[in-house]
Design a protein around this motif. Structure first.
Motif, PDB file in Angstrom:
ATOM      1  N   GLY A 102       0.790  -1.227   0.000  1.00 29.69           N
ATOM      2  CA  GLY A 102       0.000   0.000   0.000  1.00 29.69           C
ATOM      3  C   GLY A 102       0.819   1.273   0.000  1.00 29.69           C
ATOM      4  N   ALA A 103       2.149   1.137   0.071  1.00 27.63           N
ATOM      5  CA  ALA A 103       3.024   2.309   0.148  1.00 27.63           C
ATOM      6  C   ALA A 103       3.355   2.828  -1.248  1.00 27.63           C
ATOM      7  CB  ALA A 103       4.310   1.953   0.894  1.00 27.63           C
ATOM      8  N   ARG A 104       3.269   4.122  -1.424  1.00 25.71           N
ATOM      9  CA  ARG A 104       3.577   4.740  -2.714  1.00 25.71           C
ATOM     10  C   ARG A 104       4.603   5.878  -2.576  1.00 25.71           C
ATOM     11  NH1 ARG A 104       1.603   0.775  -3.689  1.00 25.71           N
ATOM     12  NH2 ARG A 104      -0.213   0.230  -4.970  1.00 25.71           N
ATOM     13  N   ASP A 105       4.531   6.604  -1.496  1.00 22.21           N
ATOM     14  CA  ASP A 105       5.403   7.751  -1.282  1.00 22.21           C
ATOM     15  C   ASP A 105       6.808   7.303  -0.890  1.00 22.21           C
ATOM     16  OD1 ASP A 105       6.378   9.826   1.124  1.00 22.21           O
ATOM     17  OD2 ASP A 105       5.586  10.802  -0.665  1.00 22.21           O
ATOM     18  N   ARG A 106       7.825   7.999  -1.413  1.00 17.42           N
ATOM     19  CA  ARG A 106       9.205   7.607  -1.142  1.00 17.42           C
ATOM     20  C   ARG A 106       9.528   7.679   0.346  1.00 17.42           C
ATOM     21  NH1 ARG A 106      14.911   9.454  -3.976  1.00 17.42           N
ATOM     22  NH2 ARG A 106      16.255   8.707  -2.287  1.00 17.42           N
ATOM     23  N   ARG A 107       9.052   8.717   1.017  1.00 26.70           N
ATOM     24  CA  ARG A 107       9.340   8.827   2.449  1.00 26.70           C
ATOM     25  C   ARG A 107       8.704   7.690   3.226  1.00 26.70           C
ATOM     26  NH1 ARG A 107       7.510  14.811   3.808  1.00 26.70           N
ATOM     27  NH2 ARG A 107       5.815  14.087   2.453  1.00 26.70           N
ATOM     28  N   GLU A 108       7.537   7.286   2.803  1.00 36.27           N
ATOM     29  CA  GLU A 108       6.867   6.158   3.447  1.00 36.27           C
ATOM     30  C   GLU A 108       7.655   4.872   3.234  1.00 36.27           C
ATOM     31  OE1 GLU A 108       2.320   4.317   3.657  1.00 36.27           O
ATOM     32  OE2 GLU A 108       2.917   5.634   1.999  1.00 36.27           O
ATOM     33  N   LEU A 109       8.172   4.688   2.027  1.00 38.81           N
ATOM     34  CA  LEU A 109       8.973   3.502   1.730  1.00 38.81           C
ATOM     35  C   LEU A 109      10.295   3.513   2.493  1.00 38.81           C
ATOM     36  CD1 LEU A 109       8.275   3.300  -2.083  1.00 38.81           C
ATOM     37  CD2 LEU A 109       7.726   1.510  -0.416  1.00 38.81           C
ATOM     38  N   GLU A 110      10.900   4.697   2.639  1.00 36.18           N
ATOM     39  CA  GLU A 110      12.143   4.781   3.401  1.00 36.18           C
ATOM     40  C   GLU A 110      11.908   4.444   4.872  1.00 36.18           C
ATOM     41  OE1 GLU A 110      13.409   8.738   2.528  1.00 36.18           O
ATOM     42  OE2 GLU A 110      14.516   8.144   0.711  1.00 36.18           O
ATOM     43  N   ILE A 155      11.486  -3.581  -0.901  1.00 35.43           N
ATOM     44  CA  ILE A 155      11.216  -2.267  -0.306  1.00 35.43           C
ATOM     45  C   ILE A 155      12.387  -1.327  -0.556  1.00 35.43           C
ATOM     46  CG2 ILE A 155      10.894  -1.019   1.865  1.00 35.43           C
ATOM     47  CD1 ILE A 155       9.385  -3.574   2.854  1.00 35.43           C
ATOM     48  N   ALA A 156      13.611  -1.830  -0.338  1.00 35.77           N
ATOM     49  CA  ALA A 156      14.807  -1.005  -0.550  1.00 35.77           C
ATOM     50  C   ALA A 156      14.887  -0.530  -1.997  1.00 35.77           C
ATOM     51  CB  ALA A 156      16.058  -1.800  -0.174  1.00 35.77           C
ATOM     52  N   THR A 157      14.622  -1.425  -2.935  1.00 37.97           N
ATOM     53  CA  THR A 157      14.672  -1.067  -4.351  1.00 37.97           C
ATOM     54  C   THR A 157      13.635  -0.007  -4.688  1.00 37.97           C
ATOM     55  OG1 THR A 157      15.382  -3.334  -4.840  1.00 37.97           O
ATOM     56  CG2 THR A 157      14.655  -1.985  -6.695  1.00 37.97           C
ATOM     57  N   ARG A 158      12.456  -0.155  -4.129  1.00 37.91           N
ATOM     58  CA  ARG A 158      11.367   0.780  -4.431  1.00 37.91           C
ATOM     59  C   ARG A 158      11.609   2.179  -3.861  1.00 37.91           C
ATOM     60  NH1 ARG A 158       5.931  -1.230  -2.470  1.00 37.91           N
ATOM     61  NH2 ARG A 158       5.274   0.695  -3.515  1.00 37.91           N
ATOM     62  N   THR A 159      12.483   2.298  -2.859  1.00 39.88           N
ATOM     63  CA  THR A 159      12.786   3.644  -2.354  1.00 39.88           C
ATOM     64  C   THR A 159      13.510   4.474  -3.400  1.00 39.88           C
ATOM     65  OG1 THR A 159      14.972   3.087  -1.420  1.00 39.88           O
ATOM     66  CG2 THR A 159      13.044   2.759   0.006  1.00 39.88           C
ATOM     67  N   GLY A 160      14.196   3.807  -4.334  1.00 40.10           N
ATOM     68  CA  GLY A 160      14.998   4.519  -5.327  1.00 40.10           C
ATOM     69  C   GLY A 160      16.353   4.931  -4.801  1.00 40.10           C
ATOM     70  N   ASP A 161      16.666   4.568  -3.563  1.00 38.98           N
ATOM     71  CA  ASP A 161      17.940   4.922  -2.939  1.00 38.98           C
ATOM     72  C   ASP A 161      18.939   3.792  -3.179  1.00 38.98           C
ATOM     73  OD1 ASP A 161      20.080   5.139  -0.995  1.00 38.98           O
ATOM     74  OD2 ASP A 161      18.838   6.586   0.093  1.00 38.98           O
ATOM     75  N   MET A 179      15.690  -7.871 -12.941  1.00 39.02           N
ATOM     76  CA  MET A 179      16.042  -7.387 -14.273  1.00 39.02           C
ATOM     77  C   MET A 179      14.825  -7.335 -15.189  1.00 39.02           C
ATOM     78  SD  MET A 179      19.074  -6.356 -14.427  1.00 39.02           S
ATOM     79  CE  MET A 179      19.192  -6.199 -16.210  1.00 39.02           C
ATOM     80  N   ARG A 180      13.860  -8.216 -14.963  1.00 42.95           N
ATOM     81  CA  ARG A 180      12.633  -8.165 -15.759  1.00 42.95           C
ATOM     82  C   ARG A 180      11.863  -6.884 -15.466  1.00 42.95           C
ATOM     83  NH1 ARG A 180      10.564 -14.390 -14.694  1.00 42.95           N
ATOM     84  NH2 ARG A 180      12.473 -15.421 -15.455  1.00 42.95           N
ATOM     85  N   LYS A 181      11.883  -6.475 -14.198  1.00 39.19           N
ATOM     86  CA  LYS A 181      11.212  -5.225 -13.832  1.00 39.19           C
ATOM     87  C   LYS A 181      11.987  -4.028 -14.382  1.00 39.19           C
ATOM     88  CE  LYS A 181       8.920  -6.997  -9.698  1.00 39.19           C
ATOM     89  NZ  LYS A 181       7.551  -6.784 -10.215  1.00 39.19           N
ATOM     90  N   VAL A 182      13.310  -4.139 -14.380  1.00 37.06           N
ATOM     91  CA  VAL A 182      14.141  -3.075 -14.954  1.00 37.06           C
ATOM     92  C   VAL A 182      13.799  -2.900 -16.436  1.00 37.06           C
ATOM     93  CG1 VAL A 182      16.497  -2.527 -15.686  1.00 37.06           C
ATOM     94  CG2 VAL A 182      16.060  -3.243 -13.320  1.00 37.06           C
ATOM     95  N   ALA A 183      13.656  -4.032 -17.140  1.00 32.82           N
ATOM     96  CA  ALA A 183      13.322  -3.977 -18.569  1.00 32.82           C
ATOM     97  C   ALA A 183      11.962  -3.327 -18.788  1.00 32.82           C
ATOM     98  CB  ALA A 183      13.335  -5.386 -19.155  1.00 32.82           C
ATOM     99  N   GLY A 184      11.100  -3.416 -17.782  1.00 37.45           N
ATOM    100  CA  GLY A 184       9.780  -2.812 -17.884  1.00 37.45           C
ATOM    101  C   GLY A 184       9.758  -1.353 -17.479  1.00 37.45           C
ATOM    102  N   GLY A 185      10.941  -0.801 -17.180  1.00 41.29           N
ATOM    103  CA  GLY A 185      11.033   0.617 -16.856  1.00 41.29           C
ATOM    104  C   GLY A 185      10.795   0.942 -15.393  1.00 41.29           C
ATOM    105  N   GLN A 186      10.736  -0.073 -14.546  1.00 39.99           N
ATOM    106  CA  GLN A 186      10.524   0.189 -13.128  1.00 39.99           C
ATOM    107  C   GLN A 186      11.849   0.526 -12.446  1.00 39.99           C
ATOM    108  OE1 GLN A 186       7.971  -2.600 -11.024  1.00 39.99           O
ATOM    109  NE2 GLN A 186       7.127  -3.357 -12.951  1.00 39.99           N
ATOM    110  N   TYR A 187      11.759   1.148 -11.286  1.00 45.22           N
ATOM    111  CA  TYR A 187      12.894   1.509 -10.443  1.00 45.22           C
ATOM    112  C   TYR A 187      13.640   2.739 -10.995  1.00 45.22           C
ATOM    113  CZ  TYR A 187      12.099  -3.320  -8.881  1.00 45.22           C
ATOM    114  OH  TYR A 187      11.536  -4.484  -8.440  1.00 45.22           O
ATOM    115  N   SER A 188      14.380   3.380 -10.088  1.00 45.16           N
ATOM    116  CA  SER A 188      15.153   4.565 -10.465  1.00 45.16           C
ATOM    117  C   SER A 188      16.355   4.155 -11.310  1.00 45.16           C
ATOM    118  CB  SER A 188      15.653   5.279  -9.199  1.00 45.16           C
ATOM    119  OG  SER A 188      16.632   4.484  -8.527  1.00 45.16           O
ATOM    120  N   ALA A 189      16.932   5.127 -12.021  1.00 42.46           N
ATOM    121  CA  ALA A 189      18.093   4.826 -12.873  1.00 42.46           C
ATOM    122  C   ALA A 189      19.244   4.268 -12.042  1.00 42.46           C
ATOM    123  CB  ALA A 189      18.521   6.101 -13.612  1.00 42.46           C
ATOM    124  N   HIS A 190      19.450   4.839 -10.856  1.00 45.38           N
ATOM    125  CA  HIS A 190      20.530   4.371  -9.985  1.00 45.38           C
ATOM    126  C   HIS A 190      20.303   2.924  -9.573  1.00 45.38           C
ATOM    127  CE1 HIS A 190      23.283   5.294  -6.282  1.00 45.38           C
ATOM    128  NE2 HIS A 190      23.836   4.475  -7.151  1.00 45.38           N
TER     129      HIS A 190
END
Length: 243
Positions: free
Chosen positions: A126-134, A174-180, A207-218
């Protein structure tokens, strides 16, 4: 019940939530002894929280471990006794996560971790906001470090839905979804150290999710680097599929 790094369990809210859950126990003869045990456990836990709020010394690690285990065992039994049709399973999972964090922050060990992992996954979904994920990452970090050593020994590797495996994977997600990137690297290193046989498949799925454009560039760059290092283990262990 919200479970945030900055929001500790409150005795009044916990008491209200536990009373609601206990009220859902069917009033049948076969559940009477459980009802008494549930009332006793809830009262002891809420009294402990109230004492901490009043400035009493927080529980010792041993006391937090033992009391927390009793509360989590109560929630586990409630989960099955009151039934999913009651609509209270989400409440039980959320409360279990809060109890797990309470144990961890008193340096105790979490010995009943199934519902805690359920609560973590439910909250993450249910988490969407970066601060919430952090904040949720910090909670998951407390939980993984406080897990009982027997759970960390991971002796039942044939059991795909074992809570320790799911906890480690959710920690990484969760860590990946923070974008950090630093949080992602720390969680990946933890996975490689504690579940090396799962790492390759996790990074392959990532990597399948990466190919789908998910996650931050870092994080995409980091995921690719870990995948290239550990991809061979996924091919050697095709049964270790991430769910």
């Amino acid at each position: 019940m919200a479970c945030r790094e900055s929001s500790p369990l409150r005795s009044d809210l916990t008491h209200t939530e536990m009373r609601r859950l206990i009220a859902a126990i069917p009033r049948e003869p076969r559940h009477l002894s459980f009802l008494v045990d549930a009332e006793t456990t809830a009262a002891a836990f809420c009294q402990t929280l109230l004492g901490e709020e009043a400035g009493n010394t927080p529980c010792t690690p041993q006391r937090a471990t033992e009391l927390g285990q009793t509360v989590l065992q109560l929630l586990e039994r409630l989960f099955f006794v009151i039934g999913e049709e009651s609509g209270k399973h989400k409440n039980i999972n959320a409360l279990a996560l809060s109890v797990g964090l309470w144990i961890a922050k008193r340096q105790g060990e979490i010995r009943e971790i199934g519902l805690v992992v359920n609560g973590l996954a439910m909250t993450a979904n249910g988490a969407r906001d970066r601060r919430e994920l952090e904040a949720l990452y910090e909670i998951s970090l407390h939980i993984v470090h406080a897990a009982d050593p027997f759970l960390k020994a991971d002796l039942n590797k044939h059991e795909r839905h074992r809570p320790w495996r799911l906890l480690c994977l959710n920690h990484c997600i969760i860590a990946t979804r923070t974008g950090d990137g630093e949080l992602a690297k720390a969680s990946y290193d933890f996975l490689v150290a504690h579940l090396p046989e799962e790492a390759g498949e996790f990074f392959e799925m990532g990597m399948r999710k990466v190919a789908g454009g998910q996650y931050s560039a870092h994080c995409r760059k980091i995921m690719r680097a870990y995948y290239e290092t550990h991809a061979d283990s996924a091919r050697r262990n095709p049964s270790a599929v991430m769910h």
